[in-house]
Write an enzyme that holds these catalytic residues in place. Structure first.
Site, mmCIF file in Angstrom:
data_model
loop_
_atom_site.group_PDB
_atom_site.id
_atom_site.type_symbol
_atom_site.label_atom_id
_atom_site.label_comp_id
_atom_site.label_asym_id
_atom_site.label_seq_id
_atom_site.Cartn_x
_atom_site.Cartn_y
_atom_site.Cartn_z
ATOM 1 N N CYS A 1 12.374 1.940 0.476
ATOM 2 C CA CYS A 1 11.158 2.027 -0.348
ATOM 3 C C CYS A 1 11.160 3.237 -1.275
ATOM 4 O O CYS A 1 10.909 3.128 -2.482
ATOM 5 C CB CYS A 1 9.917 2.007 0.534
ATOM 6 S SG CYS A 1 9.748 3.435 1.631
ATOM 7 N N HIS B 1 5.787 4.703 3.994
ATOM 8 C CA HIS B 1 6.149 3.645 3.040
ATOM 9 C C HIS B 1 5.474 3.922 1.689
ATOM 10 O O HIS B 1 4.353 4.424 1.641
ATOM 11 C CB HIS B 1 5.717 2.279 3.564
ATOM 12 C CG HIS B 1 6.289 1.130 2.807
ATOM 13 N ND1 HIS B 1 7.627 0.813 2.818
ATOM 14 C CD2 HIS B 1 5.701 0.224 1.976
ATOM 15 C CE1 HIS B 1 7.842 -0.248 2.056
ATOM 16 N NE2 HIS B 1 6.690 -0.623 1.529
ATOM 17 N N HIS C 1 7.662 -2.892 -4.324
ATOM 18 C CA HIS C 1 8.235 -2.013 -3.304
ATOM 19 C C HIS C 1 9.443 -2.691 -2.688
ATOM 20 O O HIS C 1 9.732 -3.871 -2.971
ATOM 21 C CB HIS C 1 7.193 -1.698 -2.218
ATOM 22 C CG HIS C 1 6.760 -2.897 -1.433
ATOM 23 N ND1 HIS C 1 6.795 -2.963 -0.059
ATOM 24 C CD2 HIS C 1 6.274 -4.117 -1.842
ATOM 25 C CE1 HIS C 1 6.340 -4.133 0.347
ATOM 26 N NE2 HIS C 1 6.018 -4.861 -0.709
#
Length: 389
Positions: free
Chosen positions: A291, A343, A359
């Site tokens: 990510c 994340h 993402h």
């Protein structure tokens, strides 16, 4: 008289033809020379030799053909770059759009096209294209692929409605936030090719202060070295959930400038080029991304070097209210439970009650997701604006 009329008509015809030609072909008659021919057409001998290099130094033969530059010839006006671009775009759209039974339209993907550029061409979102073409959710866009397009009446996408800036909000000062997180050391991990000057500009901490907090930098920076950016107090830690709640109530941020909005569009386009690219832990190239690797790689396109982890990325830029989110902002989640950020994605679209972001997910690689999805709704932490004037 009749012969005279024929002569006049022939002369007019030849003149018309001459005007329409860039080069006149002259057949050499008895007694003519390059000099006399040049005089006849009011040009120089050099101009004749430019078009007829083999005649230079050669004997001019009877009935030989000599090319003469036509001074009366006018080049057609060339269309402007804008006109050419508009014409090309129109041709491309017509050539690449097919209608199936008068209802469903499709697009044939050409070389160098991206999902983002196609979405812009037809006025639809990348998310809509992915929904209509499930293969895009798990695979890259490929030349020659035929994409299904929505019906014209379905193509219109509502833009984000700018909310009333005068809405009453609880304003939490930076002082309060500083008090809540002052117990923690804020650090920066040194990346390859980073300099002390670059880290200073990125973090807003002077070189002198960085040197004071990290005496070892006098011997040079080392890759993966952790630098203290701000020294904590060492007091018992404040409840992290309280910090998260405070971050959600930060004072309203200034909207992105036109220049930064343009950068945001560009970043979304660059990131979308990798739709379907597999997840790879520690990956920062098109061979595979994690990510933060996708964000690191994408922002490099505008010469912005982000920290390498999502947790560190959450410490840069300006934390903003969820209601003030815009394209290009970074959105963070705590996907391992608790409140520690693990994340990150980049916002691609903001609707009334939904934020969409691109993402790299562990399950499907580079894709677009939504805060309406239960998993991301529950794990949402904060949004940071890193595109600032």
């Amino acid at each position: 008289m009749r012969l005279f009329k024929l002569f006049i008509l022939s002369f007019l015809f030849l003149s018309t033809v001459s005007f329409a030609q860039k080069v006149i072909k002259h057949k050499v008659k008895s007694g003519e020379s390059i000099y006399s021919i040049a005089k006849k057409y009011d040009i120089t001998q050099a101009e004749i030799f430019d078009l007829n290099p083999k005649l230079k130094g050669a004997v001019l033969g009877l009935n030989a053909e000599v090319k003469i530059p036509n001074k009366k010839f006018k080049e057609k006006e060339k269309p402007s770059k804008k006109e050419l671009a508009e014409k090309k775009e129109l041709v491309n759209v017509v050539q690449n759009t097919e209608v199936d039974n008068g209802s469903k339209a499709t697009h044939l993907v050409k070389p160098k096209e991206t999902l983002y550029s196609i979405s812009k061409k037809y006025g639809v979102t990348m998310e809509t294209l992915c929904e209509l073409n499930p293969a895009l959710k798990t695979g890259n866009l490929k030349t020659g692929m035929k994409l299904q397009l929505p019906n014209p009446e379905e193509a219109a996408v509502p833009e984000k409605v700018v909310k009333d800036q005068n809405t009453t909000k609880e304003v939490v000062t930076e002082t309060k936030i500083d008090q809540l997180i002052s117990n923690v050391d804020v650090v920066h991990k040194v990346l390859p090719k980073e300099t002390l000057y670059g880290i200073s500009k990125q973090t807003g901490v002077s070189i002198d202060e960085l040197t004071r907090l990290n005496p070892s930098v006098a011997n040079g920076l080392k890759v993966d070295q952790f630098l203290i950016i701000r020294k904590g107090t060492g007091e018992p830690s404040t409840n992290k959930s309280e910090v998260v709640e405070v971050q959600k109530e930060i004072e309203t941020a200034k909207p992105l400038s036109a220049a930064n909005l343009s950068k945001a569009e560009f970043l979304i386009e660059k990131a979308s080029e990798h739709m379907g690219t597999r997840y790879r832990r520690g990956g920062t190239t098109s061979a595979g991304f994690d990510c933060s690797g996708l964000m690191f790689y994408t922002f490099k396109n505008i010469d912005m070097t982000l920290p390498r982890s999502s947790h560190e990325m959450a410490l840069i830029g300006e934390r903003i209210n969820k209601s003030e989110a815009q394209k290009g902002d970074l959105i963070f989640f705590a996907t391992f439970g608790g409140s520690r950020i693990s994340h990150v994605g980049m916002i691609t679209e903001v609707l009334d009650d939904e934020i969409k972001f691109i993402h790299s997910s562990t399950s499907a690689g580079v894709m677009i997701s939504s805060t309406k999805e239960g998993y991301y709704s529950r794990s949402f932490v904060q949004i940071n604006r890193v595109l600032k004037d």
